[in-house]
Design an enzyme around this catalytic site. Structure first.
Site, short mmCIF file in Angstrom:
data_model
loop_
_atom_site.label_atom_id
_atom_site.label_comp_id
_atom_site.label_asym_id
_atom_site.label_seq_id
_atom_site.Cartn_x
_atom_site.Cartn_y
_atom_site.Cartn_z
N HIS A 191 1.94 -0.50 -6.98
CA HIS A 191 1.29 0.48 -6.21
C HIS A 191 1.53 2.04 -6.61
O HIS A 191 2.84 2.36 -6.70
CB HIS A 191 1.68 0.40 -4.60
CG HIS A 191 0.68 1.11 -4.00
ND1 HIS A 191 -0.51 0.60 -3.46
CD2 HIS A 191 0.48 2.50 -3.55
CE1 HIS A 191 -1.21 1.50 -2.74
NE2 HIS A 191 -0.46 2.49 -2.79
N ASP B 115 -0.64 5.85 -6.71
CA ASP B 115 -1.82 6.40 -6.27
C ASP B 115 -2.04 7.61 -7.33
O ASP B 115 -2.73 8.58 -6.77
CB ASP B 115 -1.36 6.99 -4.81
CG ASP B 115 -1.44 6.02 -3.79
OD1 ASP B 115 -2.44 5.75 -3.41
OD2 ASP B 115 -0.18 5.88 -3.34
N GLU C 294 -6.95 0.06 -1.55
CA GLU C 294 -5.75 0.19 -0.27
C GLU C 294 -6.36 0.45 1.03
O GLU C 294 -6.27 1.24 1.77
CB GLU C 294 -4.82 1.20 -0.69
CG GLU C 294 -3.70 1.20 -0.10
CD GLU C 294 -2.83 2.67 -0.02
OE1 GLU C 294 -1.61 2.56 0.49
OE2 GLU C 294 -3.17 3.52 -0.85
N HIS D 60 -5.21 -0.09 6.22
CA HIS D 60 -4.33 1.25 5.75
C HIS D 60 -3.59 1.54 7.22
O HIS D 60 -3.01 0.96 7.92
CB HIS D 60 -4.93 2.34 5.05
CG HIS D 60 -4.04 3.24 4.59
ND1 HIS D 60 -3.72 4.38 5.01
CD2 HIS D 60 -3.27 3.13 3.30
CE1 HIS D 60 -3.01 5.12 4.30
NE2 HIS D 60 -2.61 4.34 3.49
N HIS E 192 0.87 -2.18 5.09
CA HIS E 192 0.60 -1.45 5.95
C HIS E 192 -0.22 -2.11 7.29
O HIS E 192 -0.47 -1.83 8.19
CB HIS E 192 -1.05 -0.70 5.43
CG HIS E 192 -0.54 0.49 4.74
ND1 HIS E 192 -0.02 1.47 5.20
CD2 HIS E 192 -0.59 0.71 3.30
CE1 HIS E 192 0.04 2.56 4.28
NE2 HIS E 192 -0.32 2.13 3.33
N HIS F 84 3.63 -2.76 -1.36
CA HIS F 84 4.72 -1.48 -1.36
C HIS F 84 5.24 -1.47 0.07
O HIS F 84 4.93 -0.67 0.78
CB HIS F 84 3.99 -0.06 -1.92
CG HIS F 84 2.72 0.24 -1.20
ND1 HIS F 84 1.55 -0.40 -0.98
CD2 HIS F 84 2.36 1.61 -0.36
CE1 HIS F 84 0.92 0.16 -0.11
NE2 HIS F 84 1.21 1.33 0.03
N ASP G 178 4.86 3.39 -4.98
CA ASP G 178 3.97 4.35 -4.27
C ASP G 178 4.24 5.68 -4.85
O ASP G 178 3.80 6.66 -4.16
CB ASP G 178 4.50 4.49 -2.75
CG ASP G 178 3.35 4.69 -1.79
OD1 ASP G 178 2.22 4.87 -2.32
OD2 ASP G 178 3.50 4.78 -0.77
#
Length: 427
Positions: A43, A45, A150, A177, A218, A239, A352
């Site tokens: 993961h 971003d 995600e 999420h 999540h 993650h 992350d």
């Protein structure tokens, strides 16, 4: 005169006489590991960070060196190379608070950005869909680029949208999420479904049919258990960290770690400080409470219309309550804990990066630092074979198994017997 020595004394004399052995060359060992196995992060971003910091320039900005640029990126091409990255699941995150159709539009833009970036730098990146693709691209000296969507809200309750994302290269879907959605409960919102609704179960099976990974980062504990029960393929936590070390609802409890073992899945350990350090988790919760207190309409009107005083009060609070240190060693603790409970075949890395607001553990500040984490585990006694599993072999096994499950479901038609929930904003 002859001096007789006992065996123990002779050994002691030999120890002092012998030259000191060279320090272990962890760098060389890490290099061998990453040459044999692609390091795959579950993961990152970067795409969303580029959208936020660059706006329209994200399509054309030079991405080779961003260190020091406004926005404090954790990722650029130069540092990816220094970190020995062989494969990356690029997150295509959008806010779960957006209306469904806007989530779809922004998700498509994020997927497009990942694909365009790979096309702009063909010497660095290549899009990958399968475990074999990742290995081939790694052997060619490039970074295999995979896509993770995600949040289940990003399909807007439509299996057709999910199938479209798959056609564009999406490799996993995170079921929720930060918000509970119409068919799945989130870890950080009020539960409504005790896990998954029938439509949520249909989403899991459609992911299996497509060969996409079911990502349980999540989601609530009930959703974790329901998805593992329903899924025919191994699941991933792209993650997440260990609940036993940090009691955060985003982390994975021991009983679920044992279910992951039975399922054959992998937990990819997160670097975000609230999930890594319990002291940091408590500190950040206290800070949030203080910010709420100062920004809420206080009794007697104190601080209303006085944002400078509120900011000064927060600064003073931080001075009196220093932020706890979070370190690489604590991330290694989570990796070792997951390996102890679930098994070394069921742990991976899900940093992350570029998704944690700039706060990262000391020693893991950007994508160049993966070798330091592997070296720390080697110092703790991890073998090269186990480091290879952590780096990428476990994820590649999960991907290959998901592909086998999809092949076995090839004759099954898409689910049409479960009616998706109707959203007020879907029209």
């Amino acid at each position: 005169m002859t001096i007789r020595t006992t065996g123990a004394l002779a050994s002691l004399l030999m120890m002092f006489a012998a030259p000191a052995s060279a320090a272990p060359d962890y760098g060389a060992r890490v290099e061998r590991v990453l040459k044999a196995t692609p390091l795959i992060d579950g993961h990152n971003d970067w795409a969303e960070a580029l959208r936020g910091h660059e706006g329209g320039r994200r399509w054309t900005a030079d991405l080779r060196e961003l260190d020091g640029r406004p926005g404090s990126y954790n990722t650029d091409i130069a540092r990816l190379r220094r970190g020995g990255v062989g494969g990356q699941f690029w997150s295509v995150y959008v806010s779960p608070d957006l209306p469904g159709l806007e989530q779809i539009k922004q998700t498509l833009e994020q997927i497009d950005l990942v694909r365009v970036t790979a096309a702009r730098y063909p010497d660095v990146f290549e899009m990958a869909r399968t475990a074999a693709d990742v290995r081939r691209i790694h052997r060619a000296g490039k970074i295999a680029s995979l896509i993770g969507v995600e949040g289940g809200g990003q399909i807007d309750n439509s299996l057709s949208v999910l199938r479209a994302y798959h056609e564009l290269g999406a490799g996993y879907l995170t079921l929720t999420h930060a918000r509970t959605i119409e068919w799945a409960d989130s870890a950080t919102d009020n539960p409504q479904h005790n896990g998954l609704t029938p439509f949520g179960e249909a989403v899991v099976l459609e992911l299996n049919r497509l060969g996409m990974l079911v990502d349980l980062a999540h989601v609530s504990e009930a959703t974790m258990r329901a998805a593992i029960r329903v899924s025919r393929a191994p699941v991933v936590f792209s993650h997440s960290s260990a609940r036993a070390l940090v009691d955060h609802p985003r982390n994975v409890p021991d009983d679920v770690l044992r279910l992951v073992t039975e399922n054959g899945g992998v937990v990819m350990v997160n670097y975000a400080p609230p999930y890594v350090s319990d002291a940091y988790r408590r500190w950040s919760a206290d800070l949030a409470a203080e910010q709420t207190r100062l920004n809420a309409p206080p009794l007697g009107g104190l601080l209303i219309g006085q944002p400078d005083k509120a900011a000064a009060a927060i600064t003073e609070w931080k001075r009196q309550h220093p932020m706890p240190r979070v370190t690489l060693a604590q991330v290694a603790d989570h990796i070792e804990y997951v390996a102890k409970v679930a098994g070394v075949d069921h742990v991976g890395i899900g940093s992350d990066f570029d998704g944690v607001g700039g706060q990262l553990p000391e020693g893991l500040e950007d994508v160049s630092t993966y070798p330091a984490l592997l070296a720390e585990l080697m110092r703790r006694g991890w073998s090269d074979a186990d480091c290879r599993k952590l780096a990428g072999e476990n994820v590649l096994r999960v991907m290959a198994r998901a592909e086998q499950v999809a092949a076995s479901m090839r004759g099954e038609l898409p689910r049409t017997d479960v009616v998706p929930p109707v959203l007020p904003h879907s029209s």
